[in-house]
Structure formats: structure tokens, C-alpha cells
Design a protein around this motif. Structure first.
Motif, PDB file in Angstrom:
ATOM      1  N   MET A 118       0.840  -1.202   0.000  1.00 31.71           N
ATOM      2  CA  MET A 118       0.000   0.000   0.000  1.00 31.71           C
ATOM      3  C   MET A 118       0.875   1.252   0.000  1.00 31.71           C
ATOM      4  O   MET A 118       0.615   2.195  -0.754  1.00 31.71           O
ATOM      5  CB  MET A 118      -0.933   0.012   1.219  1.00 31.71           C
ATOM      6  CG  MET A 118      -2.076  -0.974   1.131  1.00 31.71           C
ATOM      7  SD  MET A 118      -3.116  -0.992   2.622  1.00 31.71           S
ATOM      8  CE  MET A 118      -3.964   0.595   2.440  1.00 31.71           C
ATOM      9  N   GLN A 119       1.917   1.243   0.818  1.00 33.25           N
ATOM     10  CA  GLN A 119       2.807   2.404   0.891  1.00 33.25           C
ATOM     11  C   GLN A 119       3.594   2.576  -0.410  1.00 33.25           C
ATOM     12  O   GLN A 119       3.786   3.703  -0.877  1.00 33.25           O
ATOM     13  CB  GLN A 119       3.744   2.264   2.088  1.00 33.25           C
ATOM     14  CG  GLN A 119       2.992   2.379   3.406  1.00 33.25           C
ATOM     15  CD  GLN A 119       3.858   2.069   4.599  1.00 33.25           C
ATOM     16  OE1 GLN A 119       4.482   2.990   5.119  1.00 33.25           O
ATOM     17  NE2 GLN A 119       3.901   0.805   4.995  1.00 33.25           N
ATOM     18  N   LYS A 120       4.023   1.479  -1.009  1.00 34.75           N
ATOM     19  CA  LYS A 120       4.724   1.556  -2.295  1.00 34.75           C
ATOM     20  C   LYS A 120       3.826   2.154  -3.372  1.00 34.75           C
ATOM     21  O   LYS A 120       4.306   2.817  -4.290  1.00 34.75           O
ATOM     22  CB  LYS A 120       5.206   0.168  -2.736  1.00 34.75           C
ATOM     23  CG  LYS A 120       6.410  -0.325  -1.982  1.00 34.75           C
ATOM     24  CD  LYS A 120       6.817  -1.695  -2.491  1.00 34.75           C
ATOM     25  CE  LYS A 120       8.058  -2.216  -1.820  1.00 34.75           C
ATOM     26  NZ  LYS A 120       8.431  -3.567  -2.301  1.00 34.75           N
ATOM     27  N   ASP A 121       2.514   1.892  -3.261  1.00 33.34           N
ATOM     28  CA  ASP A 121       1.551   2.436  -4.224  1.00 33.34           C
ATOM     29  C   ASP A 121       1.135   3.868  -3.879  1.00 33.34           C
ATOM     30  O   ASP A 121       0.231   4.420  -4.501  1.00 33.34           O
ATOM     31  CB  ASP A 121       0.314   1.536  -4.313  1.00 33.34           C
ATOM     32  CG  ASP A 121       0.549   0.295  -5.152  1.00 33.34           C
ATOM     33  OD1 ASP A 121       1.577   0.222  -5.855  1.00 33.34           O
ATOM     34  OD2 ASP A 121      -0.302  -0.621  -5.096  1.00 33.34           O
ATOM     35  N   GLY A 122       1.765   4.463  -2.866  1.00 33.66           N
ATOM     36  CA  GLY A 122       1.527   5.865  -2.558  1.00 33.66           C
ATOM     37  C   GLY A 122       0.466   6.149  -1.516  1.00 33.66           C
ATOM     38  O   GLY A 122       0.065   7.301  -1.348  1.00 33.66           O
ATOM     39  N   PHE A 123      -0.013   5.127  -0.824  1.00 35.45           N
ATOM     40  CA  PHE A 123      -1.014   5.340   0.217  1.00 35.45           C
ATOM     41  C   PHE A 123      -0.327   5.594   1.552  1.00 35.45           C
ATOM     42  O   PHE A 123       0.718   5.022   1.846  1.00 35.45           O
ATOM     43  CB  PHE A 123      -1.943   4.129   0.334  1.00 35.45           C
ATOM     44  CG  PHE A 123      -2.766   3.899  -0.896  1.00 35.45           C
ATOM     45  CD1 PHE A 123      -3.912   4.634  -1.123  1.00 35.45           C
ATOM     46  CD2 PHE A 123      -2.379   2.958  -1.832  1.00 35.45           C
ATOM     47  CE1 PHE A 123      -4.668   4.432  -2.261  1.00 35.45           C
ATOM     48  CE2 PHE A 123      -3.117   2.755  -2.977  1.00 35.45           C
ATOM     49  CZ  PHE A 123      -4.268   3.494  -3.199  1.00 35.45           C
ATOM     50  N   GLU A 124      -0.933   6.449   2.361  1.00 39.17           N
ATOM     51  CA  GLU A 124      -0.438   6.729   3.702  1.00 39.17           C
ATOM     52  C   GLU A 124      -1.260   5.914   4.692  1.00 39.17           C
ATOM     53  O   GLU A 124      -2.491   6.028   4.739  1.00 39.17           O
ATOM     54  CB  GLU A 124      -0.578   8.218   4.009  1.00 39.17           C
ATOM     55  CG  GLU A 124      -0.148   8.598   5.397  1.00 39.17           C
ATOM     56  CD  GLU A 124      -0.411  10.054   5.737  1.00 39.17           C
ATOM     57  OE1 GLU A 124      -0.122  10.437   6.876  1.00 39.17           O
ATOM     58  OE2 GLU A 124      -0.917  10.805   4.869  1.00 39.17           O
ATOM     59  N   ILE A 125      -0.598   5.080   5.480  1.00 35.74           N
ATOM     60  CA  ILE A 125      -1.278   4.276   6.496  1.00 35.74           C
ATOM     61  C   ILE A 125      -1.486   5.166   7.715  1.00 35.74           C
ATOM     62  O   ILE A 125      -0.527   5.680   8.292  1.00 35.74           O
ATOM     63  CB  ILE A 125      -0.449   3.029   6.886  1.00 35.74           C
ATOM     64  CG1 ILE A 125      -0.057   2.195   5.662  1.00 35.74           C
ATOM     65  CG2 ILE A 125      -1.200   2.196   7.931  1.00 35.74           C
ATOM     66  CD1 ILE A 125      -1.192   1.672   4.847  1.00 35.74           C
ATOM     67  N   LEU A 126      -2.733   5.362   8.105  1.00 38.85           N
ATOM     68  CA  LEU A 126      -3.054   6.212   9.241  1.00 38.85           C
ATOM     69  C   LEU A 126      -3.204   5.419  10.535  1.00 38.85           C
ATOM     70  O   LEU A 126      -2.854   5.897  11.609  1.00 38.85           O
ATOM     71  CB  LEU A 126      -4.333   7.002   8.972  1.00 38.85           C
ATOM     72  CG  LEU A 126      -4.317   7.892   7.731  1.00 38.85           C
ATOM     73  CD1 LEU A 126      -5.679   8.524   7.512  1.00 38.85           C
ATOM     74  CD2 LEU A 126      -3.227   8.943   7.840  1.00 38.85           C
ATOM     75  N   ASP A 127      -3.736   4.188  10.433  1.00 34.66           N
ATOM     76  CA  ASP A 127      -3.973   3.382  11.620  1.00 34.66           C
ATOM     77  C   ASP A 127      -4.194   1.929  11.214  1.00 34.66           C
ATOM     78  O   ASP A 127      -4.678   1.652  10.106  1.00 34.66           O
ATOM     79  CB  ASP A 127      -5.206   3.911  12.367  1.00 34.66           C
ATOM     80  CG  ASP A 127      -5.352   3.354  13.769  1.00 34.66           C
ATOM     81  OD1 ASP A 127      -4.338   2.905  14.356  1.00 34.66           O
ATOM     82  OD2 ASP A 127      -6.470   3.385  14.302  1.00 34.66           O
TER      83      ASP A 127
END
Length: 97
Positions: A63-72
């Protein structure tokens, strides 16, 4: 142990590509995605849960590699799951942006 870890990583990659990625939204708003999983077969020892850790970490990494920010990340567990009722089920809720 290495063979199982590689299988778990491959499983996480497949789940991410086929099931998680199509659900993700990239619009600047906050969203959630629920991921269901199981513990190791007959997980009755004290120690790190490597199957769950490897698989969820792989999904979060992608998810992070695809540009998403993990919030929780939150989870709950259910005892006596699976066909033989000898596994623990996990529900993991990932909040992302």
C-alpha cells in the motif's frame, strides 16, 4: 521456516494485487479496508505470529509503495475458527489516505 515465510510473502502479494488493490481509493480522503486472515495452523506456542505478521506487513508495504499513507491499523481476533476449529481468525482494519 524460510520456505513458509516465502509462501506467506507470496500469499500476501497475491491477496494485495487481486483483492486489496482493487478496493483502494486514491482521492485524498480517509478510507478503510478490512482484511481477514487466520493464524498458523495449531498456533499454541508463545512467540511471534510470523504468518499474520508477514502477510499483513506485506500488504501494508505494498500500500505504501503504491503511494497510500497508512493512518492506523486495528485488529480483533476470534478463537476456534477454521474447518477444524483450531485456528484463530484475525480481522485487520487499515485506515489509509
Amino acid at each position: 521456516m524460510g520456505m513458509f515465510t516465502n509462501n506467506q510473502k507470496n500469499s500476501a502479494e497475491n491477496i494485495y494485487v487481486k483483492e486489496v488493490r482493487p478496493l483502494l481509493k486514491k482521492d485524498g480522503f480517509t478510507h478503510v479496508v478490512m482484511i481477514n486472515s487466520f493464524s498458523k495452523w495449531i498456533n499454541q506456542i508463545f512467540g511471534a505470529e510470523d504468518k499474520y505478521t508477514t502477510q499483513i506487513d506485506g500488504i501494508l508495504l505494498n500500500m505504501q509503495k503504491d503511494g497510500f499513507e497508512i493512518l492506523d491499523v486495528k485488529f480483533d481476533s476470534l478463537q476456534n475458527q477454521g474447518l477444524m476449529k483450531d485456528m484463530e481468525g484475525f480481522h485487520t482494519l487499515v485506515t489509509y489516505k
